[in-house]
Design a protein around this motif. Structure first.
Motif, PDB file in Angstrom:
ATOM      1  N   LEU A  74       0.844  -1.204   0.000  1.00  0.00           N
ATOM      2  CA  LEU A  74       0.000   0.000   0.000  1.00  0.00           C
ATOM      3  C   LEU A  74       0.878   1.253   0.000  1.00  0.00           C
ATOM      4  N   LEU A  75       1.962   1.218   0.803  1.00  0.00           N
ATOM      5  CA  LEU A  75       2.842   2.376   0.873  1.00  0.00           C
ATOM      6  C   LEU A  75       3.545   2.608  -0.463  1.00  0.00           C
ATOM      7  N   LEU A  76       3.979   1.518  -1.120  1.00  0.00           N
ATOM      8  CA  LEU A  76       4.606   1.651  -2.435  1.00  0.00           C
ATOM      9  C   LEU A  76       3.647   2.324  -3.412  1.00  0.00           C
ATOM     10  N   ALA A  77       2.376   1.866  -3.387  1.00  0.00           N
ATOM     11  CA  ALA A  77       1.384   2.429  -4.300  1.00  0.00           C
ATOM     12  C   ALA A  77       1.156   3.907  -3.983  1.00  0.00           C
ATOM     13  N   LEU A  78       1.130   4.238  -2.679  1.00  0.00           N
ATOM     14  CA  LEU A  78       0.965   5.638  -2.275  1.00  0.00           C
ATOM     15  C   LEU A  78       2.141   6.471  -2.780  1.00  0.00           C
ATOM     16  N   LEU A  79       3.365   5.931  -2.607  1.00  0.00           N
ATOM     17  CA  LEU A  79       4.552   6.652  -3.070  1.00  0.00           C
ATOM     18  C   LEU A  79       4.496   6.877  -4.571  1.00  0.00           C
ATOM     19  N   LEU A 112       6.782   2.804   9.041  1.00  0.00           N
ATOM     20  CA  LEU A 112       6.689   2.893   7.577  1.00  0.00           C
ATOM     21  C   LEU A 112       5.764   4.033   7.169  1.00  0.00           C
ATOM     22  N   MET A 113       4.647   4.165   7.922  1.00  0.00           N
ATOM     23  CA  MET A 113       3.711   5.248   7.593  1.00  0.00           C
ATOM     24  C   MET A 113       4.372   6.605   7.788  1.00  0.00           C
ATOM     25  N   ALA A 114       5.111   6.741   8.904  1.00  0.00           N
ATOM     26  CA  ALA A 114       5.829   7.987   9.137  1.00  0.00           C
ATOM     27  C   ALA A 114       6.812   8.228   7.995  1.00  0.00           C
ATOM     28  N   GLY A 115       7.426   7.138   7.485  1.00  0.00           N
ATOM     29  CA  GLY A 115       8.365   7.264   6.361  1.00  0.00           C
ATOM     30  C   GLY A 115       7.691   7.851   5.134  1.00  0.00           C
ATOM     31  N   VAL A 116       6.479   7.350   4.821  1.00  0.00           N
ATOM     32  CA  VAL A 116       5.768   7.902   3.655  1.00  0.00           C
ATOM     33  C   VAL A 116       5.440   9.374   3.888  1.00  0.00           C
TER      34      VAL A 116
END
Lengths: 315, 222
Positions: free
Chosen positions: A299-304, B103-107
């Motif tokens: 999910l984070l990759l997709a957000l990035l 990880l969320m803080a990283g984004v």
């Protein structure tokens, strides 16, 4: 008339080729483990054998249990026809897009989970609860990938996305790379492959998808298994159509090009199946609670990927 | 080689790989895996430097790439692995904040660096906005790792990865002299040696590399 003919061929192709792709993955995996393995055509024989058999249904099961295999099979089949395989000139193109595809897969998953609960056995409920846990993380990640590509190409239709990539409007963008990483992770989870779920397991405690269909037998089981195989092929097709579309026939191409498109698609599916088998042999299955980190990472990759669009495209 | 869009896109893609390894450092739960991910990040950085050397026609960047590959990609990870074995540290990473929230803080930090970079006027500078955004994100992720890890070794890995971000910005900018990069590389190596000595001193004193014990020796607690 001709597009209709190819449309029918495409619709039959996605259902006919699915067991072959699964069989190929199993065979390559067996070879990598030092076994000889069954032939690539074994899943067809298994499905045929199951179709011959009677269904045994629990007394406590309701009508939901009966209709679920049909609903799941049709929903996954419809979802698979949305993706272009041999040509982008399809009947389904104006009718449905990637968001409809995610929704159809959601319907299939919802009914599978309900059927898992319906018979009232412990393992069915356990599988349903795990499946929902995985879906709650995997689905947003997949939608996010869809959105980031749609923002880039200004369309959500897979056929138009293919056209966009083939026209060379998109280079080696950072966003595309990130979206591909995210989609690969989601595909592993959604098609029930190894770091998340083990398709070959016989240990009830680690089952996810298998636990939900544990109560099914006979032709119902055949439909559920075929739907699972089609789901795996669907994700391979999705990766091919979004990131490796070269070789596919375009609208207005002559008939021989469609055969080239077909050959290219089969070759790409075979290559990805081999890669999948190699990856599965290399990695160990994840602990259930690690899945949240894995899919959260997707999910984070997709957000990035979406965030980086704002830099590169200066939206 | 000319400055084609392809050249820039590939440079950004390699930069994104460095950034992903930064996220990988936050994601890993085992000490050996963290150090291995750090080595991969340094190798991706070496690749970025080599590619910049090719597109900028700047042969000295090849030297930079070689230094990064040998020191940061091989020597430092090997030294850290040796330290972990030698000191008999817990093989799991101890976190001050869970993996998911980190990880969320990283984004969030990546978004922050993009917001900071957006108003920049690219016409006036010798570096693209994407390179700056990527490099700043790597630096901030390194800082985040130093904040959220309890063990001294993982904090040092965070520091080293922060420095990778600085180098990523340095190789992306046109006309950065070799002497600057050389001095950064050597100061990091010296820092690595000092950290090694400190690890032994800290463990001798407290029988652990958990840095919270240091707080009682600071004098201002109680």
């Amino acid at each position: 008339m001709i597009p209709l003919l190819w449309g029918i061929l495409h619709t039959l192709l996605v259902v006919a080729a699915a067991p072959w792709a699964t069989g190929l993955t199993r065979r390559v995996k067996a070879r990598l483990q030092g076994r000889r393995g069954a032939s690539c055509w074994q899943p067809y024989r298994d499905l045929w054998r199951l179709l011959q058999k009677d269904s045994v249904i629990a007394d406590s099961a309701s009508w939901l249990f009966h209709i679920t295999p049909y609903v799941v099979f049709v929903a996954v089949w419809l979802a698979a026809t949305i993706l272009p395989t041999l040509t982008t000139d399809m009947i389904m193109t104006p009718a449905a897009d990637l968001i409809a595809l995610v929704a159809l897969l959601g319907v299939a998953r919802f009914f599978t989970a309900l059927a898992g609960l319906d018979a009232g056995t412990a393992f069915g409920g356990l599988g349903a609860s795990r499946e929902m846990f995985i879906a709650s993380l995997g689905e947003p990640a997949m939608l996010m990938v869809t959105f980031s590509l749609s923002v880039l190409a200004h369309t959500t239709s897979p056929a138009h996305l293919v056209e966009f990539v083939l026209a060379g409007h998109v280079g080696l963008e950072v966003s595309v790379g990130l979206a591909m990483g995210a989609l690969l992770m989601v595909a592993l989870a959604e098609s029930g492959r190894i770091p998340i779920d083990n398709p070959a397991t016989h240990l009830e405690l680690t089952m996810v998808h298998e636990a939900m269909v544990l109560e099914y037998s006979g032709r119902h089981l055949a439909l559920m298994e075929a739907a699972a195989m089609m789901r795996q092929l669907l994700f391979l097709s999705l990766i091919i159509c979004l990131f490796l579309p070269w070789g596919i026939a375009r609208p207005g191409d002559a008939a021989p090009w469609l055969l080239v498109g077909l050959a290219a698609w089969i070759a790409k599916v075979a290559a990805l199946s081999v890669v999948l088998a190699a990856y599965e042999s290399w990695i160990a299955k994840m602990r259930l609670f690690r899945i949240a980190d894995f899919l959260g990472g997707a999910l984070l990759l997709a957000l990035l990927a979406t965030i980086f669009l704002y830099v590169s495209e200066a939206l | 080689m000319a400055h084609t869009p392809f050249a820039y896109n590939l440079a950004h893609l390699i930069g994104a790989t460095v950034l992903m390894m930064g996220f990988g450092l936050l994601y890993q739960r085992r000490m050996t895996a963290v150090i291995r991910t750090y080595a991969l990040q340094a190798m991706a950085l070496a690749l970025a430097a080599a590619w910049q050397a090719a597109i900028q026609d700047a042969p000295h960047l090849y030297a930079t790439a070689l230094i990064i590959l040998l020191f940061k990609g091989m020597a430092v990870p090997a030294a850290l692995q040796w330290l972990v074995r030698r000191l008999g540290i817990h093989r799991t990473v101890e976190t001050a904040l869970g993996i998911g929230p980190t990880l969320m803080a990283g984004v969030g930090l990546v978004a922050l660096s993009i917001v900071l970079v957006m108003p920049m006027d690219i016409a006036a500078t010798a570096i693209t906005r994407e390179s700056v955004a990527l490099a700043m994100s790597v630096v901030l992720l390194g800082l985040l790792m130093m904040i959220t890890r309890r063990n001294a070794v993982t904090q040092v890995v965070g520091f080293m990865s922060l420095e990778n971000g600085l180098l990523l910005a340095a190789v992306g900018a046109h006309g950065m002299p070799l002497v600057v990069e050389l001095s950064i590389a050597f100061s990091v190596l010296v820092a690595m040696a000092l950290f090694g000595i400190f690890f032994f001193r800290i463990r001798e004193r407290f029988d652990s590399l958990e840095l919270s014990y240091l707080e009682t020796s600071r004098g201002d607690s109680q």
